[in-house]
Structures are given as C-alpha cells and as structure tokens.
Design an enzyme around this catalytic site. Structure first.
Site, PDB file in Angstrom:
ATOM      1  N   THR A   1       6.944  -5.895   5.885  1.00  0.00           N
ATOM      2  CA  THR A   1       5.636  -6.144   6.682  1.00  0.00           C
ATOM      3  C   THR A   1       5.783  -7.551   7.442  1.00  0.00           C
ATOM      4  O   THR A   1       6.126  -8.281   6.933  1.00  0.00           O
ATOM      5  CB  THR A   1       4.633  -6.115   5.767  1.00  0.00           C
ATOM      6  OG1 THR A   1       3.407  -6.682   6.401  1.00  0.00           O
ATOM      7  CG2 THR A   1       4.792  -6.863   4.418  1.00  0.00           C
TER       8      THR A   1
ATOM      9  N   GLY B   1       0.900  -1.105  -0.089  1.00  0.00           N
ATOM     10  CA  GLY B   1      -0.067  -0.021  -0.122  1.00  0.00           C
ATOM     11  C   GLY B   1       0.915   1.455   0.257  1.00  0.00           C
ATOM     12  O   GLY B   1       0.520   2.334  -0.797  1.00  0.00           O
ATOM     13  N   SER B   2       1.751   1.210   0.891  1.00  0.00           N
ATOM     14  CA  SER B   2       2.637   2.465   1.030  1.00  0.00           C
ATOM     15  C   SER B   2       3.550   2.489  -0.521  1.00  0.00           C
ATOM     16  O   SER B   2       3.779   3.826  -0.875  1.00  0.00           O
ATOM     17  CB  SER B   2       3.670   2.107   1.997  1.00  0.00           C
ATOM     18  OG  SER B   2       3.108   2.198   3.270  1.00  0.00           O
TER      19      SER B   2
ATOM     20  N   ASP C   1       3.280  -9.239   7.652  1.00  0.00           N
ATOM     21  CA  ASP C   1       2.328 -10.190   7.047  1.00  0.00           C
ATOM     22  C   ASP C   1       3.207 -10.939   5.819  1.00  0.00           C
ATOM     23  O   ASP C   1       2.451 -11.676   5.294  1.00  0.00           O
ATOM     24  CB  ASP C   1       1.193  -9.089   6.436  1.00  0.00           C
ATOM     25  CG  ASP C   1       0.148  -8.757   7.593  1.00  0.00           C
ATOM     26  OD1 ASP C   1       0.338  -9.205   8.731  1.00  0.00           O
ATOM     27  OD2 ASP C   1      -0.642  -8.113   7.094  1.00  0.00           O
TER      28      ASP C   1
END
Ligand code: F6P
Length: 367
Positions: A141, A119-120, A143
């Site tokens: 991340t 996203g970033s 994740d």
C-alpha cells in the site's frame, strides 16, 4: 514441509508500484526452486468467486523483463465490495465464501499468496479460513499503514512521486511568491505526507494524527514571509479533517477518496495571509510510475520469503520488513486497522528539528 503442487497468487485492494515485482519474485522462486505450478488469479478474489474462474498460469516466460519495471498489477485487482457481505442486485447481501471455496477446489490450489493491505488481508483471511486454504500475505500500500511491517510495497515509489512534485512546485512557488499546497494520499495516516514532505522541503506538513489549526498554519506562513521568504510549500494528507473534525468533501461512491482538504485550507487561509495560494491534488499519480529500486528490492525479498513460508507451512502469516530484513508475523496481528504514525516516529523529531510546522506545536503552546 507442506506438500504443495499448485500455488495461487493474487493482488487485492488498490494497486501500487512494485506489485508485478512481487508476483515475479514469487513465480521465479516457486518454479525454479520448488518446481510448483503457479496460477495467477485475475482481479483479486473475484477471479476465484466468479464463474467462469479467471486465472492464468505463470511461467518464467510470463516475465519478459518488462514487468519488473512496470507499476500496476498485470493480474488486475479489485477494491470494490466485500465478498463476505456482498451487495446483490436485489438489495440483499450474501456471503460469497462458498463460491470462493469451490473456486479454490476447482483450481486444485494447495496454498495461496495474497498481496494486499490490511483490509484485503482481513477479507482474504476469512475466505481462506472458510475454504480451509493455507494463506500467506505480502503487504502492499502506498499509505504504508499495514501493521507489523516498517515498509509496504509501493510506499517508496509514492514518496519519490511526492518529492518530485514538490521539486516541481518549488520553483513556480518561488517565481510567483505563492504558497503551494500539495494534497497527497493517506486515507487514515500521514506516512506519505510526512516522508514526502520532509524529502521535498515542505515548510508545513499536516497529517491526520496531529491536531492543527488554520490560524497556526497562517501564523507560520506569515512568519516565513516576515523572515524574508517569498514562498512556502505545504503538504497535507487527504485524511486530514477540517478544524471541526469533518471530512473535507463528500467521499466518492466507494466511500474512500476524501480529497478536498487542500482547497479547504486554501479558502480558510485566504483572509489570514497576504500570500497567494494554489492547490495541487496529486491523487492516483502516486500509485503509478516506475517502481523505485527500493520497492523492487522490497518486492523481491517479500516474494522469495513468502514462497519459503509456503514451503515451510508457515500459514496465516504475513511477510514483514523489520530492521533491514524480512520476518513474518501472524495475520491476526496485522488485520486490526491502519498503522498510524507513532508520535515517537524519529521523522517527527526530524521535521520539528528542521523547523517544519506540524500543526500541533501551536495548539500546545496556546493551551
Ligand atoms: O489505500 C491507498 C489509497 O491510495 C488511499 O490513499 C486512497 O484514499 C485510496 O487508496 C484511493 O482508492 P481508490 O482506488 O478507491 O480511489
């Protein structure tokens, strides 16, 4: 070779262990091998958008030995709001790209390295394109769901935290003859649940990518009890939905933290098994702790490689881990959403081989 005098670096999105190690590697390589000035931008893109500009110069002295070992990001970060569509106090929305471009110009940045998730990367890419600012990305991340890279910074440490949690839950589960449900992070994907679950000896692992039924989970628990097991460990990713396909709870104000699937499972399992059940939500604990050696190695390799990408003018690309080394890939390939678990992921086979219930087998068997 790109003509670089001043390099900017920022962290964006949720923090994780190993971010400081990436910043350190970038500064060490850029200063010692290229003689560049390195500016750390504070609080992600906000440091370049807000006035006064917020940044600090990074020197070799900035890294006194502690930062390699500390999680979080000493530059600060933000995961709130989208500067391309920013909510103003009067209810209108604004694109803050011009403020970003002006901030970059005022600091005299010749290139920027952004450490972030998918996203970033998407947002910072757009801001940099608008500003004409050369950009290089470094994936982070817990994740581990950034495309085109086998590993992102922060994942290895998060797995250690999950493993340790299961190590601590197992003896208490065994002592009380209980089922322990451990809800772990993973907003869209099950990488943490699968990896941490296998490492920590889970009997059941539920991930968003594979369908499950509560009845199937209960059957597996009852089977284990019939086989003489006194307890069981369940790992569930926060992104797993209810059987009806709904999020387990109302999201937090940022619309992100779903938490609640663990309690949903406990309630649903109660009438279906005699075992007493308890839930632990691991939450943001997974983002802290001492960065693992694996994360420090990844962070260091990515940091050095990212500086070399800048020096060689390989812009709008991201450093990525592939087959025991660092490569780089176009950012356009990376910013297409979360990298979900591949059904052919070797660890899915490993889990099945161990007899771990992944949820889907029962559904397939019934069909
Ligand atoms: O993206 C990483 C992550 O840790 C997710 O697993 C989790 O849902 C989210 O961040 C939580 O973010 P926040 O910092 O907004 O609570």
């Amino acid at each position: 070779m790109a003509e670089i005098k001043t390099l900017g670096v920022l962290t964006s999105g949720g923090d994780c262990a190993g971010l400081n190690a990436v910043i350190r590697a970038i500064a060490y390589h850029a200063i010692q091998f290229y003689g560049w000035k390195v500016l750390g931008i504070l609080d992600g893109t906000a440091g370049l958008i807000e006035r006064p500009l917020r940044y600090r110069e990074l020197t070799l002295d900035t890294f006194d030995g502690r930062l390699l070992r500390e999680s979080g990001t000493f530059l600060g970060t933000t995961s709130k709001g989208n500067p391309l569509h920013y909510a103003m106090p009067d209810g209108s929305f604004r694109d803050l790209s011009p403020e970003f471009a002006e901030g970059v110009r005022q600091l005299g940045l010749d290139a920027l390295i952004a450490i972030g998730g998918d996203g970033s990367m998407r947002i910072v890419s757009k801001l940099c394109e608008h500003a004409g600012m050369p950009l290089v990305g470094v994936p982070k991340t817990i994740d581990n769901d950034v495309h085109c890279t086998e590993y992102s910074v922060g994942f290895a440490t998060a797995i250690s935290v999950v493993t340790e949690a299961l190590d601590r839950l197992q003896p208490t589960a065994a002592s009380h003859h209980r089922v322990m449900i451990l809800e772990v992070m993973g907003r869209d994907t099950g990488h943490i649940a699968l990896n941490g679950g296998i490492a920590g000896g889970a009997d059941i692992i539920l991930v968003p990518e594979l369908p499950y039924s509560v009845a199937g989970v209960a059957r597996r628990i009852n089977e284990l009890l019939q086989q003489g097991r006194t307890h069981a460990l369940v790992t569930v990713a926060e992104g797993v939905k209810t059987e009806e396909g709904l999020k387990a709870t109302v999201p937090n104000p940022a619309g992100k933290c779903w938490g609640g699937i663990g309690h949903y499972l406990m309630d649903k399992l109660a009438p279906l098994t005699t075992a007493e059940t308890r839930v632990t939500i691991l939450g943001h604990v997974q983002r802290g702790g001492t960065p693992s050696p694996r994360d420090r190695l990844l962070a260091s390799s990515f940091g050095v490689h990212a500086v070399q990408m800048v020096a060689q003018g390989r812009f709008f690309r991201m450093a990525a881990w592939h087959d025991r080394g660092v490569i780089d890939v176009p950012l356009a390939e990376v910013t297409k959403g979360a990298r979900t678990l591949d059904p052919d992921d070797p660890l899915i086979g490993t889990a099945r081989g161990l007899g771990i219930h992944l949820g889907d087998e029962r559904i397939k068997a019934r069909d």
